[in-house]
Enzyme design. Structure first.
Site, PDB file in Angstrom:
ATOM      1  N   CYS A  93       0.840  -1.199   0.000  1.00  0.00           N
ATOM      2  CA  CYS A  93       0.000   0.000   0.000  1.00  0.00           C
ATOM      3  C   CYS A  93       0.872   1.245   0.000  1.00  0.00           C
ATOM      4  O   CYS A  93       1.860   1.332   0.712  1.00  0.00           O
ATOM      5  CB  CYS A  93      -0.994  -0.036   1.162  1.00  0.00           C
ATOM      6  SG  CYS A  93      -0.663   1.087   2.494  1.00  0.00           S
ATOM      7  N   GLU A  94       0.480   2.182  -0.854  1.00  0.00           N
ATOM      8  CA  GLU A  94       1.313   3.374  -1.008  1.00  0.00           C
ATOM      9  C   GLU A  94       1.174   4.341   0.158  1.00  0.00           C
ATOM     10  O   GLU A  94       1.952   5.271   0.284  1.00  0.00           O
ATOM     11  CB  GLU A  94       1.007   4.075  -2.331  1.00  0.00           C
ATOM     12  CG  GLU A  94      -0.356   4.725  -2.411  1.00  0.00           C
ATOM     13  CD  GLU A  94      -0.577   5.399  -3.760  1.00  0.00           C
ATOM     14  OE1 GLU A  94       0.074   5.025  -4.739  1.00  0.00           O
ATOM     15  OE2 GLU A  94      -1.425   6.314  -3.808  1.00  0.00           O
ATOM     16  N   HIS A  95       0.181   4.119   1.005  1.00  0.00           N
ATOM     17  CA  HIS A  95       0.005   5.036   2.135  1.00  0.00           C
ATOM     18  C   HIS A  95       0.839   4.648   3.348  1.00  0.00           C
ATOM     19  O   HIS A  95       1.224   5.508   4.126  1.00  0.00           O
ATOM     20  CB  HIS A  95      -1.477   5.093   2.539  1.00  0.00           C
ATOM     21  CG  HIS A  95      -2.362   5.558   1.435  1.00  0.00           C
ATOM     22  ND1 HIS A  95      -3.552   4.957   1.114  1.00  0.00           N
ATOM     23  CD2 HIS A  95      -2.179   6.556   0.534  1.00  0.00           C
ATOM     24  CE1 HIS A  95      -4.092   5.582   0.073  1.00  0.00           C
ATOM     25  NE2 HIS A  95      -3.278   6.544  -0.295  1.00  0.00           N
ATOM     26  N   HIS A  96       1.070   3.346   3.530  1.00  0.00           N
ATOM     27  CA  HIS A  96       1.786   2.889   4.736  1.00  0.00           C
ATOM     28  C   HIS A  96       2.955   1.960   4.437  1.00  0.00           C
ATOM     29  O   HIS A  96       3.607   1.487   5.364  1.00  0.00           O
ATOM     30  CB  HIS A  96       0.810   2.141   5.670  1.00  0.00           C
ATOM     31  CG  HIS A  96      -0.384   2.947   6.062  1.00  0.00           C
ATOM     32  ND1 HIS A  96      -1.583   2.870   5.394  1.00  0.00           N
ATOM     33  CD2 HIS A  96      -0.548   3.862   7.045  1.00  0.00           C
ATOM     34  CE1 HIS A  96      -2.453   3.709   5.936  1.00  0.00           C
ATOM     35  NE2 HIS A  96      -1.848   4.321   6.949  1.00  0.00           N
ATOM     36  N   GLN A 134      -5.578  -0.474  -4.048  1.00  0.00           N
ATOM     37  CA  GLN A 134      -6.225  -1.617  -4.703  1.00  0.00           C
ATOM     38  C   GLN A 134      -7.081  -1.182  -5.896  1.00  0.00           C
ATOM     39  O   GLN A 134      -7.156  -1.881  -6.906  1.00  0.00           O
ATOM     40  CB  GLN A 134      -7.058  -2.381  -3.670  1.00  0.00           C
ATOM     41  CG  GLN A 134      -7.597  -3.698  -4.221  1.00  0.00           C
ATOM     42  CD  GLN A 134      -8.335  -4.484  -3.171  1.00  0.00           C
ATOM     43  OE1 GLN A 134      -7.909  -4.539  -2.017  1.00  0.00           O
ATOM     44  NE2 GLN A 134      -9.450  -5.096  -3.547  1.00  0.00           N
ATOM     45  N   HIS A 162      -5.517  -5.902   3.658  1.00  0.00           N
ATOM     46  CA  HIS A 162      -4.557  -4.793   3.762  1.00  0.00           C
ATOM     47  C   HIS A 162      -3.927  -4.834   5.148  1.00  0.00           C
ATOM     48  O   HIS A 162      -4.621  -4.661   6.147  1.00  0.00           O
ATOM     49  CB  HIS A 162      -5.280  -3.463   3.542  1.00  0.00           C
ATOM     50  CG  HIS A 162      -5.726  -3.289   2.122  1.00  0.00           C
ATOM     51  ND1 HIS A 162      -5.301  -2.257   1.332  1.00  0.00           N
ATOM     52  CD2 HIS A 162      -6.528  -4.058   1.337  1.00  0.00           C
ATOM     53  CE1 HIS A 162      -5.825  -2.385   0.126  1.00  0.00           C
ATOM     54  NE2 HIS A 162      -6.583  -3.466   0.116  1.00  0.00           N
ATOM     55  N   CYS A 164      -2.085  -2.768   6.536  1.00  0.00           N
ATOM     56  CA  CYS A 164      -2.143  -1.486   7.267  1.00  0.00           C
ATOM     57  C   CYS A 164      -3.426  -1.421   8.089  1.00  0.00           C
ATOM     58  O   CYS A 164      -3.505  -0.674   9.065  1.00  0.00           O
ATOM     59  CB  CYS A 164      -2.035  -0.305   6.309  1.00  0.00           C
ATOM     60  SG  CYS A 164      -3.295  -0.258   5.033  1.00  0.00           S
TER      61      CYS A 164
HETATM   62 ZN    ZN Z   1      -2.317   1.492   3.874  1.00  0.00          ZN
END
Ligand code: ZN
Length: 210
Positions: A93-96, A134, A162, A164
């Site tokens: 995941c690009e956020h975490h 996703q 996920h 995260c």
């Molecule tokens: Zn994430």
């Protein structure tokens, strides 16, 4: 961000980052979490993490669409839906920078050209091995098949966990996100989508998954 600052940032991105700089960054992270990066057990960790990230993100070094250009044309006349279910993948995941682990299910209706099933799996890997969300992963897979094979339609469904969400934040273990993207005939024909869902449901998928 003004234009010159954005440009300076891009130049920074363009420059080759060295392995040493990456390992230093990981040592900084280890200190940040309260560790001693120079204790014996962690001495090799920055090197291992740097190497692992190259593997997690191997998709940046390729154009995943390339795998679709070798097609079989002797399937001319086959006009039914081709369905490949349960293509396992790992993404991040690009956020975490946390793992996304799941399965992709793909269908397309060929017009003259079909592609080897292992190619579809490699296509999924090519997009999965990048920093992702996703929704975009689902879109990119379906669009690539649409653009290269030019079939009547493409459907892609992804269900994934996920990490995260599992290991931090709300810590909801076991919840799965389902996303779908439809191209061509699948986006306009409700009956085709139903048939696709039916084929997914008929084996292996848990009841009520869709
Ligand atoms: Zn994430």
């Amino acid at each position: 961000m003004d234009t010159s600052a954005a440009k300076a940032n891009l130049e920074k991105l363009d420059r080759q980052v060295t392995r040493e700089e990456v390992e230093d960054a990981i040592r900084t992270l280890l200190i940040w979490v309260g560790e001693d990066p120079y204790r014996e057990g962690l001495l090799e960790t920055p090197k291992r993490v740097a190497k692992a990230f190259k593997e997690y993100c191997a998709g940046y070094a390729m154009d995943p669409r390339d795998v679709l250009y070798r097609t079989f044309e002797d399937a001319v006349g086959y006009e039914d839906m081709v369905v490949l279910r349960h293509i396992p993948f790992e993404s991040m995941c690009e956020h975490h920078l946390a793992p996304i682990v799941g399965n992709a299910h793909i269908a397309y209706i060929p017009v003259g050209r079909v592609v080897g099933i292992s190619k579809l799996a490699r296509l999924v890997d090519g997009y999965a091995r990048r920093l992702q969300i996703q929704e975009r992963l689902t879109f990119e897979i379906a669009q690539a098949i649409g653009e290269v094979l030019k079939p009547k339609g493409v459907a892609c469904i992804i269900e994934a966990e996920h990490f995260c969400m599992k290991c931090r934040g709300v810590r909801k273990n076991g919840s799965r996100l389902t996303t779908s993207h439809f191209v061509g005939a699948f986006s306009s024909d409700h009956g085709l989508r139903q048939e696709f869902y039916q084929r997914l449901r008929c084996e292996a998928l848990p009841t009520g998954a869709y």
